[in-house]
Scaffold this active site. Structure first.
Site, PDB file in Angstrom:
ATOM      1  N   TYR A   1       6.090  43.113  57.870  1.00  0.00           N
ATOM      2  CA  TYR A   1       7.405  43.760  57.879  1.00  0.00           C
ATOM      3  C   TYR A   1       7.725  44.454  56.558  1.00  0.00           C
ATOM      4  CZ  TYR A   1       9.359  42.054  62.300  1.00  0.00           C
ATOM      5  OH  TYR A   1       9.634  41.833  63.625  1.00  0.00           O
TER       6      TYR A   1
ATOM      7  N   LYS B   1      -4.584  34.099  61.949  1.00  0.00           N
ATOM      8  CA  LYS B   1      -5.662  34.834  62.631  1.00  0.00           C
ATOM      9  C   LYS B   1      -6.808  34.871  61.625  1.00  0.00           C
ATOM     10  CE  LYS B   1      -7.294  37.253  66.110  1.00  0.00           C
ATOM     11  NZ  LYS B   1      -7.534  36.670  67.460  1.00  0.00           N
TER      12      LYS B   1
ATOM     13  N   ASP C   1       7.896  36.492  64.888  1.00  0.00           N
ATOM     14  CA  ASP C   1       8.806  37.310  65.693  1.00  0.00           C
ATOM     15  C   ASP C   1       8.387  37.239  67.156  1.00  0.00           C
ATOM     16  OD1 ASP C   1      10.819  39.244  66.268  1.00  0.00           O
ATOM     17  OD2 ASP C   1       9.248  40.773  66.356  1.00  0.00           O
TER      18      ASP C   1
ATOM     19  N   ASP D   1      10.145  34.724  70.487  1.00  0.00           N
ATOM     20  CA  ASP D   1      10.666  35.242  71.764  1.00  0.00           C
ATOM     21  C   ASP D   1       9.977  34.543  72.937  1.00  0.00           C
ATOM     22  OD1 ASP D   1      12.256  37.128  70.407  1.00  0.00           O
ATOM     23  OD2 ASP D   1      11.896  38.653  71.948  1.00  0.00           O
TER      24      ASP D   1
HETATM   25  C1  IPM Z   1      14.398  39.079  65.251  1.00  0.00           C
HETATM   26  C2  IPM Z   1      14.542  40.516  65.649  1.00  0.00           C
HETATM   27  C3  IPM Z   1      14.433  41.387  64.415  1.00  0.00           C
HETATM   28  C4  IPM Z   1      13.070  41.133  63.794  1.00  0.00           C
HETATM   29  C5  IPM Z   1      14.640  42.890  64.657  1.00  0.00           C
HETATM   30  C6  IPM Z   1      15.962  43.175  65.340  1.00  0.00           C
HETATM   31  C7  IPM Z   1      14.492  43.687  63.393  1.00  0.00           C
HETATM   32  O1  IPM Z   1      13.590  40.860  66.608  1.00  0.00           O
HETATM   33  O2  IPM Z   1      15.186  38.614  64.414  1.00  0.00           O
HETATM   34  O3  IPM Z   1      13.511  38.409  65.782  1.00  0.00           O
HETATM   35  O4  IPM Z   1      12.081  41.730  64.227  1.00  0.00           O
HETATM   36  O5  IPM Z   1      12.988  40.334  62.860  1.00  0.00           O
HETATM   37 MG    MG Z   2      12.481  39.211  67.376  1.00  0.00          MG
END
Ligand code: IPM
Ligand code: MG
Length: 336
Positions: A118, A164, A221, A225
């Protein structure tokens, strides 16, 4: 919720509201205005709403709503992102996975938040070439690994470090540093290494094997999810992004739901407010070191779910759903 539980716990609560993301762009042109940044830096904790939406998607990266999030994380040195993934018993049928697979899931994703892909340099697009860089230094790996190990110490004493290392040198270093730290400082914690692709599979195959999942920014990230769906809905997932503790053991942090701004249902009284409410509980736990009021909020959420109340994201086909406001009111009522 905070206004109810803080006074009862003899905590003084002072809040100030600032703009960030799309609302800030509309009002000032910048996603993270100076005043917002200054306010966040001066505060003990930041409670953040989700940012982003199609209206601002065409803007260059540097001025998009998401920059508010990344800018705050960086400015507050909130390098440890804790994402608890706990399946409430009442929601065991809400997950798309079979109840016998997800029942009892209780893990935390510890995602490194201010480094890796990032933020790595060089980055950018020049001509027909796009570049991002995955970079970690030993101190960066050590501080996030310590956060993970410490968390594991207060839980089931099991830490999975995700990398990885079979392909990426950055994560080969990650594995080396985590291994050494485990041996030297946390011999009481069982350390397992797992490749990120395997982890993605194991999370849906046998999620109960995990307690603390420690990982790099982008991997975290994605995995968080995925892990969210073990709980029935990403609308349940709260998060704490914290830095180093100060001399009194207090940590400054940013607290926010993991979900995005859900533009397709925005303003329709449909969104699940529980992730935001549970984020306020994390704020009390980590930045105010106030366990009792944090647990009080979490118990209220659990009670409401046990009573059968569901927002649309949690309801099964044909099951009635309530709106954002009704769900919030119910949790508030359950606090009393
Ligand atoms: C998260 C979100 C953020 C990230 C985005 C909105 C920039 O997906 O907090 O997981 O990728 O960190
Ligand atoms: Mg996210």
């Amino acid at each position: 919720m905070l206004e109810v539980v803080c006074p009862a716990a003899e905590l003084k609560l002072t809040t100030t509201t600032y703009l960030a993301g799309g609302a800030a762009i509309d009002a000032t042109g910048a996603p993270l205005p100076e005043a917002t940044l200054a306010g966040a830096l001066a505060a003990d904790a930041v409670l953040l709403g989700a940012v982003g939406g199609p209206r601002w998607d065409g803007l260059p990266y540097a001025t998009r709503p998401e920059r508010a999030l990344l800018g705050l994380r960086k400015a507050l040195a909130a390098f440890a992102n804790l994402r608890p993934v706990r399946l409430y018993d009442a929601l065991v049928d809400a997950s798309t996975l079979r109840p016998e697979v997800v029942r009892g899931v209780d893990l935390v994703v510890v995602r490194e938040l201010v480094g890796g892909l990032y933020f790595g340099e060089p980055r950018g697009i020049t001509g027909d070439r796009g570049v991002n860089t995955m970079v970690y230094t030993v101190p960066e790996i050590e501080r996030i690994a310590r956060a993970g190990f410490r968390l594991a110490r207060g839980r089931r004493k099991l830490l999975h470090s995700i990398d990885k290392a079979n392909v990426l040198e950055t994560t080969e270093l990650w594995r080396k540093v985590v291994t050494r730290l485990g041996k030297d400082e946390f011999p009481d914690i069982k350390l397992e290494h797992m490749l990120v692709d395997n982890c993605a599979m194991q999370l849906v195959r046998n999620p109960r094997q995990f307690d603390v999942v420690l990982t790099e920014n982008l991997f975290g990230d994605i995995l968080s999810d995925e892990a969210a769906m073990l709980t029935g809905s990403i609308g349940m997932l709260s998060s704490a992004s914290v830095g180093e503790a100060d001399a009194e053991g207090r940590v400054r942090g940013i607290y926010e739901p993991v979900h995005g701004s859900a533009p397709d249902i925005a303003g329709q009284d449909k969104a699940n407010p529980l992730a935001a409410i549970l984020s306020a509980a994390l704020l009390l736990r980590y930045s105010a070191a106030a366990e009792a009021p944090a647990a009080r909020i979490e118990a209220a959420v659990e009670k409401v779910l046990a009573s059968g109340l569901r927002t649309g994201d949690l309801a099964r086909p044909g099951e009635p759903a309530v709106g954002t406001r009704a769900m919030g009111d119910a949790v508030l009522a359950a606090l009393h």
